[in-house]
Design a protein around this motif. Structure first.
Motif, PDB file in Angstrom:
ATOM      1  N   PHE A 231      18.569 -37.378 -12.372  1.00  0.00           N
ATOM      2  CA  PHE A 231      18.226 -37.314 -10.949  1.00  0.00           C
ATOM      3  C   PHE A 231      18.977 -36.178 -10.255  1.00  0.00           C
ATOM      4  N   ARG A 232      20.266 -36.024 -10.563  1.00  0.00           N
ATOM      5  CA  ARG A 232      21.076 -34.973  -9.930  1.00  0.00           C
ATOM      6  C   ARG A 232      20.555 -33.587 -10.302  1.00  0.00           C
ATOM      7  N   GLU A 233      20.235 -33.378 -11.582  1.00  0.00           N
ATOM      8  CA  GLU A 233      19.734 -32.075 -12.003  1.00  0.00           C
ATOM      9  C   GLU A 233      18.375 -31.769 -11.379  1.00  0.00           C
TER      10      GLU A 233
ATOM     11  N   LEU B  32      10.523 -40.775 -10.097  1.00  0.00           N
ATOM     12  CA  LEU B  32      11.580 -40.781 -11.103  1.00  0.00           C
ATOM     13  C   LEU B  32      12.206 -42.166 -11.234  1.00  0.00           C
ATOM     14  N   ALA B  33      12.445 -42.827 -10.120  1.00  0.00           N
ATOM     15  CA  ALA B  33      13.031 -44.167 -10.158  1.00  0.00           C
ATOM     16  C   ALA B  33      12.102 -45.156 -10.876  1.00  0.00           C
ATOM     17  N   ARG B  34      10.812 -44.981 -10.723  1.00  0.00           N
ATOM     18  CA  ARG B  34       9.832 -45.865 -11.360  1.00  0.00           C
ATOM     19  C   ARG B  34       9.676 -45.557 -12.850  1.00  0.00           C
ATOM     20  N   LEU B  35       9.803 -44.288 -13.226  1.00  0.00           N
ATOM     21  CA  LEU B  35       9.481 -43.865 -14.584  1.00  0.00           C
ATOM     22  C   LEU B  35      10.686 -43.649 -15.497  1.00  0.00           C
ATOM     23  N   VAL B  36      11.848 -43.371 -14.933  1.00  0.00           N
ATOM     24  CA  VAL B  36      13.051 -43.079 -15.721  1.00  0.00           C
ATOM     25  C   VAL B  36      14.074 -44.186 -15.447  1.00  0.00           C
ATOM     26  N   PRO B  37      14.156 -45.186 -16.329  1.00  0.00           N
ATOM     27  CA  PRO B  37      14.999 -46.353 -16.062  1.00  0.00           C
ATOM     28  C   PRO B  37      16.501 -46.082 -16.175  1.00  0.00           C
ATOM     29  N   ALA B  38      17.271 -47.026 -15.702  1.00  0.00           N
ATOM     30  CA  ALA B  38      18.734 -46.893 -15.651  1.00  0.00           C
ATOM     31  C   ALA B  38      19.350 -46.628 -17.021  1.00  0.00           C
ATOM     32  N   GLU B  39      18.789 -47.176 -18.083  1.00  0.00           N
ATOM     33  CA  GLU B  39      19.379 -47.026 -19.416  1.00  0.00           C
ATOM     34  C   GLU B  39      18.950 -45.745 -20.140  1.00  0.00           C
TER      35      GLU B  39
END
Length: 149
Positions: free
Chosen positions: A74-76, A49-56
């Motif tokens: 991430f929380r869900e 998720l960290a690699r594929l779903v960016p901060a923005e």
């Protein structure tokens, strides 16, 4: 003369086949990443998720007034997994892809079946997903889902 024409026809067909295959290979990679995002969320694979779903990231979902961002995604995911949620079935029966350089829009119908505490839940709908290629890797900075009536 006939042989020359046959050579040109064969060359043209081969070129069209190669161009189609090249485009398909690109879409295959993109769609594999798309499926990876969904599956990573369902099993709370935080590294993926960290690699594929960016901060923005921005997410809009059916029936939810608030828009979500990376932290909520991430929380869900963690909440779903912590509640014992698991994937039963994930299908994309119809998908269309549009490419705009390093940006792709993926339009799909989806079917998602999950199970939590022994109870199965089936949802289906449409999803519009945005993908951006960064440093040779597709990322998924936004999507919008709606449910089918």
């Amino acid at each position: 003369m006939r042989t020359r024409r046959n050579i040109w026809i064969t060359a043209g067909l081969l070129t069209m086949t190669l161009l189609t295959a090249a485009g398909q290979t690109g879409d295959d990679e993109l769609l594999a990443v798309r499926e990876s995002v969904w599956r990573a969320w369902l099993v709370n694979d935080t590294k993926a998720l960290a690699r594929l779903v960016p901060a923005e990231t921005v997410v809009l979902s059916t029936g939810e007034e608030q828009w979500k961002h990376q932290a909520e995604v991430f929380r869900e995911s963690a909440d779903f997994r912590a509640s014992g949620g698991k994937l039963i079935r994930l299908e994309f029966p119809r998908t269309e892809v549009q490419h705009f350089g390093d940006v792709a829009i993926v339009w799909s119908k989806y079917i998602l079946e999950t199970e939590t505490k022994g109870k199965r839940s089936l949802s289906s709908g449409r999803v519009t997903e945005i993908f951006v290629k960064r440093n040779g890797q597709w990322t998924n900075p936004g999507w919008h889902t709606d449910s089918e009536k």
